[in-house]
Design a protein around this motif. Structure first.
Motif, PDB file in Angstrom:
ATOM      1  N   ILE A 195       0.803  -1.174  -0.024  1.00 36.51           N
ATOM      2  CA  ILE A 195      -0.156   0.140   0.074  1.00 36.51           C
ATOM      3  C   ILE A 195       0.914   1.193   0.173  1.00 36.51           C
ATOM      4  O   ILE A 195       1.786   1.307   0.806  1.00 36.51           O
ATOM      5  CB  ILE A 195      -0.877   0.122   1.144  1.00 36.51           C
ATOM      6  CG1 ILE A 195      -2.010  -1.400   1.198  1.00 36.51           C
ATOM      7  CG2 ILE A 195      -1.760   1.341   1.198  1.00 36.51           C
ATOM      8  CD1 ILE A 195      -2.705  -1.445   2.381  1.00 36.51           C
ATOM      9  N   ALA A 196       0.598   2.053  -0.722  1.00 36.11           N
ATOM     10  CA  ALA A 196       1.336   3.480  -1.149  1.00 36.11           C
ATOM     11  C   ALA A 196       1.485   4.206   0.302  1.00 36.11           C
ATOM     12  O   ALA A 196       0.268   4.065   0.927  1.00 36.11           O
ATOM     13  CB  ALA A 196       0.884   4.351  -2.088  1.00 36.11           C
TER      14      ALA A 196
ATOM     15  N   GLU B  81       1.160   7.219   1.175  1.00 40.32           N
ATOM     16  CA  GLU B  81      -0.022   8.228   1.137  1.00 40.32           C
ATOM     17  C   GLU B  81      -1.394   7.608   1.565  1.00 40.32           C
ATOM     18  O   GLU B  81      -2.007   8.027   2.261  1.00 40.32           O
ATOM     19  CB  GLU B  81      -0.137   9.190   0.191  1.00 40.32           C
ATOM     20  CG  GLU B  81       1.305  10.089  -0.349  1.00 40.32           C
ATOM     21  CD  GLU B  81       1.264  10.841  -1.498  1.00 40.32           C
ATOM     22  OE1 GLU B  81       0.209  10.733  -2.110  1.00 40.32           O
ATOM     23  OE2 GLU B  81       2.029  11.644  -1.752  1.00 40.32           O
ATOM     24  N   ALA B  82      -1.638   6.687   0.694  1.00 37.12           N
ATOM     25  CA  ALA B  82      -3.026   5.700   0.762  1.00 37.12           C
ATOM     26  C   ALA B  82      -2.893   5.336   2.193  1.00 37.12           C
ATOM     27  O   ALA B  82      -3.942   5.240   2.728  1.00 37.12           O
ATOM     28  CB  ALA B  82      -3.059   4.810  -0.271  1.00 37.12           C
ATOM     29  N   LYS B  83      -1.937   4.574   2.746  1.00 35.41           N
ATOM     30  CA  LYS B  83      -2.023   4.045   4.084  1.00 35.41           C
ATOM     31  C   LYS B  83      -2.172   5.110   5.120  1.00 35.41           C
ATOM     32  O   LYS B  83      -3.027   4.815   5.980  1.00 35.41           O
ATOM     33  CB  LYS B  83      -0.544   3.453   4.284  1.00 35.41           C
ATOM     34  CG  LYS B  83      -0.602   2.511   5.612  1.00 35.41           C
ATOM     35  CD  LYS B  83       0.803   2.063   5.677  1.00 35.41           C
ATOM     36  CE  LYS B  83       0.768   0.962   4.951  1.00 35.41           C
ATOM     37  NZ  LYS B  83       1.961  -0.167   5.255  1.00 35.41           N
ATOM     38  N   GLU B  84      -1.575   6.291   4.893  1.00 39.70           N
ATOM     39  CA  GLU B  84      -1.912   7.174   6.079  1.00 39.70           C
ATOM     40  C   GLU B  84      -3.299   7.768   5.914  1.00 39.70           C
ATOM     41  O   GLU B  84      -3.755   7.923   7.046  1.00 39.70           O
ATOM     42  CB  GLU B  84      -0.737   8.495   5.579  1.00 39.70           C
ATOM     43  CG  GLU B  84      -0.960   9.709   6.840  1.00 39.70           C
ATOM     44  CD  GLU B  84      -0.070  10.563   6.228  1.00 39.70           C
ATOM     45  OE1 GLU B  84       0.076  11.876   7.115  1.00 39.70           O
ATOM     46  OE2 GLU B  84       0.816  10.423   5.378  1.00 39.70           O
ATOM     47  N   LYS B  85      -3.869   7.986   4.852  1.00 40.98           N
ATOM     48  CA  LYS B  85      -5.321   8.404   4.720  1.00 40.98           C
ATOM     49  C   LYS B  85      -6.084   7.237   5.090  1.00 40.98           C
ATOM     50  O   LYS B  85      -7.191   7.612   6.017  1.00 40.98           O
ATOM     51  CB  LYS B  85      -5.705   8.677   3.304  1.00 40.98           C
ATOM     52  CG  LYS B  85      -7.081   9.279   3.107  1.00 40.98           C
ATOM     53  CD  LYS B  85      -7.215   9.757   1.758  1.00 40.98           C
ATOM     54  CE  LYS B  85      -8.563  10.292   1.607  1.00 40.98           C
ATOM     55  NZ  LYS B  85      -8.953  10.899  -0.037  1.00 40.98           N
ATOM     56  N   ALA B  86      -5.712   5.964   5.022  1.00 37.27           N
ATOM     57  CA  ALA B  86      -6.702   4.841   5.338  1.00 37.27           C
ATOM     58  C   ALA B  86      -6.432   4.813   6.966  1.00 37.27           C
ATOM     59  O   ALA B  86      -7.575   4.693   7.669  1.00 37.27           O
ATOM     60  CB  ALA B  86      -6.255   3.819   4.837  1.00 37.27           C
TER      61      ALA B  86
ATOM     62  N   GLU C 188      -6.068   7.433   8.932  1.00 34.80           N
ATOM     63  CA  GLU C 188      -6.972   8.424   9.543  1.00 34.80           C
ATOM     64  C   GLU C 188      -8.361   8.042   9.899  1.00 34.80           C
ATOM     65  O   GLU C 188      -9.006   8.190  10.690  1.00 34.80           O
ATOM     66  CB  GLU C 188      -6.816   9.582   8.680  1.00 34.80           C
ATOM     67  CG  GLU C 188      -5.337  10.129   8.984  1.00 34.80           C
ATOM     68  CD  GLU C 188      -5.291  11.555   8.149  1.00 34.80           C
ATOM     69  OE1 GLU C 188      -6.360  11.899   7.687  1.00 34.80           O
ATOM     70  OE2 GLU C 188      -4.292  12.314   8.166  1.00 34.80           O
TER      71      GLU C 188
END
Length: 449
Positions: free
Chosen positions: A315-316, A318-323, A325
């Protein structure tokens, strides 16, 4: 250790206590099941008292002190239940034959030795957890520094406590009067502590002052008093809880606790004292040990999904950080919901029990109180630890009309061999009260009360 329970509603109040008592015998101790913990506070007024934790004050059994107070009280009544507690405190403070200054000073020294032993244990644990060489001057200096640090930390603990504003004594004067003894105890207790600094000795002396003046009761020293019943102007029962931490300068160190009153707004209540885990667990429907970890469980629910996401590969960032949250918001909501549901369930269960208690008769109040003490006794019986709650359960009920009535009471002498005791029980009653005495004698079921 002991378990004591109060169950009350508008009709009256039931008192129940086990009989276990721990007797210290130097390096060992024994548990006996013969202690008396429930007493009449008055022969003529609807008031009782229970004693827990330390059953003596300055070496004087509380049973003796309570019965002397009861004799002096006679037929005197007080408008409010709380006044009986105040009268008992005044009696103890002013009874110089029971509690002379020499006994007060002796108690102070004994309490100080307990505190210094605790400090010595803390030092030993600190030394045991450290890494030291095989010996020599350098190791001795390190050990001395450790001892000085522990003493300083213990003083910081005492200095951080609130002052005992509920009783007025000059702690400096009391300790100063015993300064030679205090320094002697320091020399004896910390003999062989090479390198104990002068500052550390001053800290130890200051701790002695804090022992008198701070709001702190050593767990194994204080006495608990639970006074229950009715004042002359009270139609519903009241419970007064006091904690006594010794006597200094002819003043009893008494920490007042919450006053519990039955009223139209609070028509019933169940209270437990001393060892409370089993009783509180039954009332709340959840063990206090689980309550202690409720925050940890909520934190696990909140944080675990995010931690699991961190371990997922592919998982990228940025995508992991957004997920993370989004997941954290939802898991935090679920964690808070979980904690609220547990607390709501505990409150609901206790509320249901309070509603049931509200409808109980005097006999049923006694049964509930006895059963709750029995639950604690059974828990200890099934434990591999030493049984600290057990023995016969003494139960009494206090009501406005009937006064103090024994329901269950252990006897240390057979009634049929001691008629003289019952004949003399009401000696000194005013002439003309024979009918009252006769009625009370018929109700009296105590062997020594």
């Amino acid at each position: 250790m002991t378990t004591e329970v109060v169950v009350m509603n508008r009709a009256g109040v039931a008192l129940a206590a086990d009989s276990a008592v721990t007797v210290d015998m130097g390096q060992s101790s024994k548990v006996r099941d013969s202690a008396l913990k429930v007493f009449m506070l008055s022969k003529y007024r609807p008031v009782g008292v229970m004693v827990y934790n330390n059953a003596s004050l300055l070496g004087v059994p509380l049973e003796t002190a309570i019965k002397l107070f009861r004799k002096e009280l006679g037929r005197t009544g007080h408008a409010n239940l709380e006044n009986y507690g105040d009268a008992l405190v005044d009696f103890l403070e002013n009874h110089r034959r029971l509690f002379p200054e020499v006994a007060q000073d002796r108690y102070f020294v004994a309490a100080l030795e307990v505190e210094y032993e605790r400090i010595a244990d803390l030092v030993e644990k600190a030394l045991a957890s450290g890494v030291y060489g095989s010996g020599g001057e350098e190791e001795q200096e390190t050990a001395a520094e450790t001892a000085n640090r522990v003493v300083e930390e213990r003083l910081a603990f005492w200095e951080g406590l609130d002052d005992a504003d509920y009783y007025k004594v000059d702690a400096g004067d009391i300790v100063g009067r015993n300064s030679g003894v205090v320094h002697g105890v320091i020399d004896r207790m910390f003999l062989g502590w090479t390198g104990l600094s002068d500052e550390a000795r001053r800290h130890l002396y200051k701790i002695a002052e804090n022992l008198v003046g701070k709001d702190y009761f050593p767990p194994d020293v204080f006495t608990g008093l639970v006074i229950a019943g009715f004042g002359e102007d009270e139609h519903y029962p009241v419970v007064q809880h006091l904690q006594v931490g010794g006597m200094y300068g002819n003043r009893l160190k008494v920490r007042p606790q919450t006053l519990h009153e039955v009223s139209d707004a609070v028509p019933s209540e169940v209270l437990s004292f001393a060892y409370r885990d089993m009783v509180d667990g039954f009332l709340d429907g959840i063990s206090p040990a689980v309550f202690e970890h409720l925050g940890d469980v909520a934190a696990f629910i909140r944080e675990m999904p995010v931690r699991a996401l961190d371990g997922v590969a592919g998982i990228a960032p940025e995508a992991k950080e957004k997920a993370a949250e989004i997941i954290l918001q939802e898991s935090s909501r679920k964690a808070a919901e979980f904690a609220r549901n547990v607390l709501r369930g505990a409150r609901a269960r206790r509320g249901q029990i309070d509603q049931a208690v509200e409808m109980l008769s005097l006999k049923e109040l006694a049964q509930v109180a006895s059963t709750l003490v029995g639950l604690s006794s059974f828990e200890h019986q099934m434990s591999l630890d030493r049984e600290m709650v057990g023995g016969p359960v003494d139960v009494a009920v206090v009501s406005k009309g009937d006064g103090f009535i024994w329901i269950d009471r252990k006897h240390y002498f057979p009634k049929e061999l001691n008629n003289h005791f019952f004949e003399n029980y009401f000696d000194g009653v005013a002439e003309g009260d024979e009918d009252v005495v006769r009625e009370e004698e018929e109700e009296e079921t105590s062997d020594g009360e």
